[in-house]
Design a protein around this motif. Structure first.
Motif, PDB file in Angstrom:
ATOM      1  N   ILE A 281      36.876  73.368  21.750  1.00 30.76           N
ATOM      2  CA  ILE A 281      36.413  74.738  22.011  1.00 30.76           C
ATOM      3  C   ILE A 281      34.901  74.831  21.770  1.00 30.76           C
ATOM      4  CG2 ILE A 281      36.549  77.128  21.176  1.00 30.76           C
ATOM      5  CD1 ILE A 281      39.593  76.519  20.700  1.00 30.76           C
ATOM      6  N   GLU A 282      34.443  74.153  20.717  1.00 26.70           N
ATOM      7  CA  GLU A 282      33.001  74.186  20.453  1.00 26.70           C
ATOM      8  C   GLU A 282      32.212  73.548  21.596  1.00 26.70           C
ATOM      9  OE1 GLU A 282      32.546  72.440  16.631  1.00 26.70           O
ATOM     10  OE2 GLU A 282      33.063  74.319  15.611  1.00 26.70           O
ATOM     11  N   SER A 283      32.743  72.402  22.051  1.00 32.78           N
ATOM     12  CA  SER A 283      32.055  71.735  23.168  1.00 32.78           C
ATOM     13  C   SER A 283      32.021  72.633  24.397  1.00 32.78           C
ATOM     14  CB  SER A 283      32.758  70.444  23.552  1.00 32.78           C
ATOM     15  OG  SER A 283      32.833  69.609  22.450  1.00 32.78           O
ATOM     16  N   LEU A 284      33.180  73.264  24.672  1.00 30.77           N
ATOM     17  CA  LEU A 284      33.250  74.134  25.846  1.00 30.77           C
ATOM     18  C   LEU A 284      32.263  75.285  25.721  1.00 30.77           C
ATOM     19  CD1 LEU A 284      37.068  74.439  26.605  1.00 30.77           C
ATOM     20  CD2 LEU A 284      35.316  73.381  28.013  1.00 30.77           C
ATOM     21  N   LEU A 285      32.246  75.889  24.523  1.00 29.06           N
ATOM     22  CA  LEU A 285      31.343  77.028  24.322  1.00 29.06           C
ATOM     23  C   LEU A 285      29.890  76.610  24.506  1.00 29.06           C
ATOM     24  CD1 LEU A 285      32.752  79.109  21.336  1.00 29.06           C
ATOM     25  CD2 LEU A 285      32.333  79.826  23.688  1.00 29.06           C
ATOM     26  N   ALA A 286      29.544  75.445  23.885  1.00 33.75           N
ATOM     27  CA  ALA A 286      28.162  74.968  23.993  1.00 33.75           C
ATOM     28  C   ALA A 286      27.819  74.721  25.450  1.00 33.75           C
ATOM     29  CB  ALA A 286      28.003  73.682  23.188  1.00 33.75           C
ATOM     30  N   PHE A 287      28.785  74.155  26.159  1.00 27.03           N
ATOM     31  CA  PHE A 287      28.551  73.824  27.562  1.00 27.03           C
ATOM     32  C   PHE A 287      28.344  75.084  28.404  1.00 27.03           C
ATOM     33  CE2 PHE A 287      29.778  72.719  31.838  1.00 27.03           C
ATOM     34  CZ  PHE A 287      29.054  71.563  32.030  1.00 27.03           C
ATOM     35  N   VAL A 288      29.242  76.038  28.188  1.00 24.41           N
ATOM     36  CA  VAL A 288      29.170  77.281  28.965  1.00 24.41           C
ATOM     37  C   VAL A 288      27.855  78.000  28.672  1.00 24.41           C
ATOM     38  CG1 VAL A 288      30.176  79.577  29.227  1.00 24.41           C
ATOM     39  CG2 VAL A 288      31.638  77.565  29.219  1.00 24.41           C
ATOM     40  N   TYR A 398      34.415  64.541  34.227  1.00 19.68           N
ATOM     41  CA  TYR A 398      34.729  63.249  34.854  1.00 19.68           C
ATOM     42  C   TYR A 398      34.766  62.153  33.799  1.00 19.68           C
ATOM     43  CZ  TYR A 398      35.052  59.275  37.859  1.00 19.68           C
ATOM     44  OH  TYR A 398      35.510  58.134  38.443  1.00 19.68           O
ATOM     45  N   ARG A 399      35.870  61.405  33.782  1.00 17.07           N
ATOM     46  CA  ARG A 399      35.986  60.274  32.866  1.00 17.07           C
ATOM     47  C   ARG A 399      36.549  59.096  33.636  1.00 17.07           C
ATOM     48  NH1 ARG A 399      38.962  63.955  28.483  1.00 17.07           N
ATOM     49  NH2 ARG A 399      39.970  64.493  30.423  1.00 17.07           N
ATOM     50  N   VAL A 400      35.920  57.944  33.442  1.00  9.93           N
ATOM     51  CA  VAL A 400      36.374  56.768  34.192  1.00  9.93           C
ATOM     52  C   VAL A 400      37.796  56.419  33.784  1.00  9.93           C
ATOM     53  CG1 VAL A 400      35.981  54.338  34.629  1.00  9.93           C
ATOM     54  CG2 VAL A 400      34.031  55.910  34.460  1.00  9.93           C
ATOM     55  N   ASP A 401      38.017  56.353  32.482  1.00 11.50           N
ATOM     56  CA  ASP A 401      39.349  56.007  31.985  1.00 11.50           C
ATOM     57  C   ASP A 401      39.795  57.149  31.076  1.00 11.50           C
ATOM     58  OD1 ASP A 401      41.533  55.143  30.602  1.00 11.50           O
ATOM     59  OD2 ASP A 401      40.790  53.092  30.316  1.00 11.50           O
ATOM     60  N   LYS A 402      40.613  58.030  31.632  1.00  7.26           N
ATOM     61  CA  LYS A 402      40.940  59.259  30.917  1.00  7.26           C
ATOM     62  C   LYS A 402      41.548  59.007  29.543  1.00  7.26           C
ATOM     63  CE  LYS A 402      41.604  62.870  34.371  1.00  7.26           C
ATOM     64  NZ  LYS A 402      40.229  63.147  34.458  1.00  7.26           N
ATOM     65  N   ARG A 406      39.878  60.070  26.106  1.00  5.65           N
ATOM     66  CA  ARG A 406      40.477  61.134  25.306  1.00  5.65           C
ATOM     67  C   ARG A 406      40.799  60.627  23.904  1.00  5.65           C
ATOM     68  NH1 ARG A 406      44.972  63.077  28.422  1.00  5.65           N
ATOM     69  NH2 ARG A 406      43.515  64.322  29.618  1.00  5.65           N
ATOM     70  N   ALA A 407      41.270  59.382  23.842  1.00  3.47           N
ATOM     71  CA  ALA A 407      41.631  58.816  22.545  1.00  3.47           C
ATOM     72  C   ALA A 407      40.421  58.804  21.613  1.00  3.47           C
ATOM     73  CB  ALA A 407      42.161  57.392  22.737  1.00  3.47           C
ATOM     74  N   SER A 408      39.239  58.650  22.190  1.00  5.97           N
ATOM     75  CA  SER A 408      38.077  58.614  21.314  1.00  5.97           C
ATOM     76  C   SER A 408      37.374  59.979  21.284  1.00  5.97           C
ATOM     77  CB  SER A 408      37.101  57.527  21.794  1.00  5.97           C
ATOM     78  OG  SER A 408      36.882  57.680  23.176  1.00  5.97           O
ATOM     79  N   GLY A 409      38.116  61.021  21.685  1.00  8.86           N
ATOM     80  CA  GLY A 409      37.586  62.383  21.551  1.00  8.86           C
ATOM     81  C   GLY A 409      36.713  62.830  22.700  1.00  8.86           C
ATOM     82  N   GLY A 410      36.671  62.036  23.759  1.00  7.02           N
ATOM     83  CA  GLY A 410      35.802  62.390  24.894  1.00  7.02           C
ATOM     84  C   GLY A 410      36.423  63.476  25.759  1.00  7.02           C
ATOM     85  N   LEU A 411      35.569  64.337  26.288  1.00  6.05           N
ATOM     86  CA  LEU A 411      36.029  65.456  27.099  1.00  6.05           C
ATOM     87  C   LEU A 411      35.551  65.333  28.544  1.00  6.05           C
ATOM     88  CD1 LEU A 411      35.563  69.013  25.581  1.00  6.05           C
ATOM     89  CD2 LEU A 411      37.426  68.178  26.988  1.00  6.05           C
TER      90      LEU A 411
END
Ligand code: ADP
Length: 448
Positions: A281-288, A398-402, A406-411
């Motif tokens: 949520i924090e990432s999304l908010l920062a992004f928006v 976009y993630r090359v290997d979802k 995701r396992a390493s917290g990438g969005l």
């Protein structure tokens, strides 16, 4: 009443034509009247003057030359004795014979309702005198001019009708693209289908350009709506996974947990997902916030050398995969920008290098400045990126290997943010990468 532009143009056009026709009719009437009557009077006087030379009086006897003309083009010639007796010639009405003589002036007289011109001259020859009288019908004059006037009276209204119809058709044709634009805009408004476009005629006129501008606007709107839709879909998809895990853990704990230990384990799993959601949520908010750019972040002269030093030191604190982080920082590099955003940019790049780096690998961070630009780069010897994925990695979510990401917290938002922050500072992002060989991400800020 609403009047279409076509109708307005046609009305204006017709009114102008009408005005023009009236002016032309009046001018023709006046001109015809004066010139034709002028001609007729001239013909009358000329014929009388001509005949004066053809009259001889020998010993009181009248002798007419061969060139004497007694009638020509509506002009009658008569000869009278000074006593007023007719010697020769013919007049349309007898009353015209009784008119008193007047030497050298054209008069207008009427006989039985018609108008005539009369012109008299006194001829003196060898002491004797005769009157020459010329008579011309003014009616013939009037009929000559009225014929012209009548022709104009019929032709001009026809011309007006023709001009009105032609003008209406022409303006309707010229304005038909507006109708198309309105229709398409209405259709888009009613159906909400932003894929529709206005047909353009490609002739490059003003209306074609207008249609092109509208189409560009629709392109942008469509792209924005599509991006918005994807963002919402992706964001809710990302949030759905941790919520499902939390609910599953709760159900398991309520139904199956037999002891405190198992309850603790469930709580632990729930907490982990809670943190994940918080991060998300924090990432999304920062992004928006960054994307909407409601209020531009404050800019100042940022000590980039110090900033890179600090961020790298912070990142080294979190040991990951035994990866070493080295730096090559040019001292005294300053950049006009927002320090928080620049720190986030670098953090995102370094975190990616850790996340996609290999065990015991390395990360190399550099900062340099010359007269043209400031360059910041992060190199690693990690998993690298396949050429077909390279252009896409800057897209949001976009993630090359979802699963790995995701396992390493990438969005899938990190690089998109890097690009936006770089652009906000007038910079551009670059990447060079070989699959399994490592990657170099660089950001170039041109000197202003
Ligand atoms: P994520 O949150 O998945 O890291 P990013 O936008 O930061 O999202 O990156 C997008 C994708 O680009 C990643 O999923 C990853 O596949 C690829 N990527 C980014 N940085 C690197 C890197 N240093 N090495 C290899 N792949 C990378």
């Amino acid at each position: 009443m609403k009047r279409s532009i076509t109708l307005k143009i046609t009305l204006w056009f017709t009114a102008m034509m009408l005005l023009l026709s009236i002016i032309v009719l009046v001018v023709i009437g006046v001109l015809a009247q004066s010139t034709v009557s002028q001609d007729q009077r001239q013909a009358l006087t000329q014929l009388v003057e001509h005949n004066m030379g053809e009259v001889d009086i020998d010993d009181g006897e009248l002798d007419l030359d061969d060139d004497f003309i007694s009638y020509q083009n509506g002009v009658y010639i008569l000869l009278f004795s000074t006593a007023g007796d007719r010697l020769t010639g013919y007049a349309p009405y007898d009353t015209l014979l009784e008119e008193p003589f007047e030497d050298g002036s054209v008069r207008q007289v009427s006989a039985s309702g018609e108008t005539y011109y009369i012109y008299d001259r006194l001829v003196t020859d060898e002491g004797s005198q005769v009157w020459i009288r010329g008579i011309a019908s003014a009616q013939a004059v009037a009929s000559g001019s009225s014929a012209m006037f009548h022709a104009a009276l019929i032709a001009l209204p026809l011309l007006i009708i023709l001009a009105a119809v032609g003008g209406y058709l022409l303006s309707r044709r010229a304005l038909s693209p507006i109708q198309r634009i309105r229709q398409t805009a209405e259709e888009i408004g009613a159906s909400g289908d932003l894929t529709k476009r206005i047909e353009t005629s490609q002739n490059g006129d003003e209306l074609d350009q207008l249609a092109g501008t509208f189409n560009q606007m629709f392109d942008r709107l469509e792209a924005n709506f599509e991006a918005e839709r994807r963002f919402t879909a992706d964001a809710s998809h990302e949030l759905r996974t941790p919520v499902s895990i939390i609910l599953a853990q709760c159900e398991y704990a309520f139904e199956n947990a037999s002891g405190e230990l198992e309850l603790y384990e469930a709580l632990g799993a729930i907490q982990k997902q809670g943190y994940r959601m918080q991060h998300l949520i924090e990432s999304l908010l920062a992004f928006v916030r960054l994307e909407q750019g409601a209020e531009p972040p404050p800019f100042s002269n940022v000590d980039m050398s110090g900033l890179v030093q600090t961020v790298c030191a912070e990142q080294r604190e979190i040991p990951q995969k035994n990866i070493s982080l080295s730096t090559e920082i040019q001292p005294g590099v300053y950049l006009y920008g927002n320090s928080d955003l620049l720190a986030r940019l670098l953090t995102n790049l370094i975190q990616n290098a850790y996340r996609y780096g290999r065990e015991n690998g390395y990360i190399h961070v550099g900062l340099s400045q010359n007269t043209q630009e400031t360059v910041l780069w992060v190199a690693d010897n990690g998993i690298g990126i396949a050429p077909e994925d390279l252009p896409k990695i800057w897209n949001r979510f976009y993630r090359v290997d979802k699963s790995r990401s995701r396992a390493s917290g990438g969005l899938g938002l990190g690089l998109s943010m890097v690009k936006q922050i770089a652009q906000l500072h007038g910079g551009a992002v670059f990447v060079e990468s070989t699959l399994h060989g490592g990657s170099v991400f660089s950001v170039r800020f041109p000197k202003k």
